[in-house]
Design an enzyme around this catalytic site. Structure first.
Site, short mmCIF file in Angstrom:
data_model
loop_
_atom_site.label_atom_id
_atom_site.label_comp_id
_atom_site.label_asym_id
_atom_site.label_seq_id
_atom_site.Cartn_x
_atom_site.Cartn_y
_atom_site.Cartn_z
CG LEU A 106 9.27 -1.58 4.52
CD1 LEU A 106 9.57 -1.99 5.72
CD2 LEU A 106 9.29 -2.67 3.22
CB THR A 138 1.60 5.39 3.80
OG1 THR A 138 0.48 6.71 2.99
CG2 THR A 138 2.45 6.31 4.96
CB CYS A 139 3.20 0.56 3.96
SG CYS A 139 1.62 0.80 4.64
CB SER A 140 5.40 0.78 -0.68
OG SER A 140 4.27 -0.66 -0.19
CB THR A 168 -0.77 0.27 1.08
OG1 THR A 168 0.27 -0.24 2.26
CG2 THR A 168 -1.68 -0.80 1.15
#
Length: 255
Positions: free
Chosen positions: A63, A57-59, A55
């Site tokens: 992370l 923001t996560c990517s 997703t």
């Protein structure tokens, strides 16, 4: 999210043990049960949890920044950095590979057992996600939660307090944050391999941008004024090729 119950407060979680669950993981492409004792017992662990692999923001941020700051966190007493999401083991493994996140232990909470035990399981059915984890981070010492940063509960996907920099400032406000390192490389180039080895062996996290149809020698020359590979930037400043990188690494290690 409107149908989800209220999230717990940091105060209600701090000082309590993490939920005792067993994760279904696939390290080395073989099924293995991974217990919370194995992850946390006798260790200082930073955990960050997020809505899902791949997703935006996560990517793009969550992370990668933890992966970048992982060596600094370890220098400041952290044994492991764990990312938890309500995704299955196959998805988490592919995401880790695609993100080149070798500094992070990605843990699949496919059934949401750990996330539910934390009180962080939220309803994302309006997005077609089903139930997912709310975004948060925490510092866990020997299985006990010392500090939790929970994103504010509002519409959308807030990302304000569970980031790697906030966690590092909590652990050590005076910690030295390294500048970002970017390497433009060419596949099969021995000098690129030398530079990469020097960076990795010294625990320096970097972003590798290999030559392809868009990153050509002409582009490299336009960016750096040079025609040879690799070319490495640190904090936006051109360091140069393999020999310069080795000199920079040696100087950095002495600092």
């Amino acid at each position: 999210m409107s149908t989800s119950p209220a999230l717990p407060t940091p105060e209600s979680l701090q000082g309590k043990p993490v939920p005792r669950v067993t994760f279904k993981a696939r390290p080395d492409d073989a099924w293995r049960d991974l217990s919370t004792d194995e992850l946390f017992k006798g260790k200082t662990v930073v955990v960050f949890a997020l809505p899902g692999a791949f997703t935006p923001t996560c990517s793009s941020t969550h992370l990668p920044r933890y992966n970048e700051l992982a060596p600094v966190l370890r220098e400041n007493g952290v044994d492991d950095i764990v990312c938890i999401a309500v995704n299955d083991a196959f998805v988490m493994n592919q995401w880790k590979t695609g993100q080149d996140a070798g500094n992070i232990t990605l843990v699949p909470d496919g059934n949401g057992d750990f996330t539910e035990g934390m009180g962080m399981l939220v309803d994302k059915r309006e997005l077609g996600f089903g139930k997912r984890s709310w975004r948060y981070s925490m510092l866990v010492r020997d299985g006990v939660i010392e500090k939790v940063f929970i994103e504010p509960q509002r519409e959308g996907d807030p990302f304000e307090v569970s980031d790697a920099d906030t966690m590092l400032r909590y652990i050590n406000p005076r910690a030295r944050i390294p500048e970002p390192v970017v390497m433009f490389s060419r596949p099969g180039c021995p000098h690129c391999a030398r530079a990469e080895s020097a960076l990795r062996e010294n625990g320096i996290v970097f972003t590798d941008i290999p030559e392809d149809q868009k990153i050509t020698t002409s582009v490299l020359r336009g960016l750096t004024g040079r025609l040879t590979w690799p070319q490495v930037f640190v904090g936006g400043r051109l360091v140069g090729g393999a020999d310069e990188v080795l000199d920079w690494v040696a100087t950095t290690r002495k600092a």
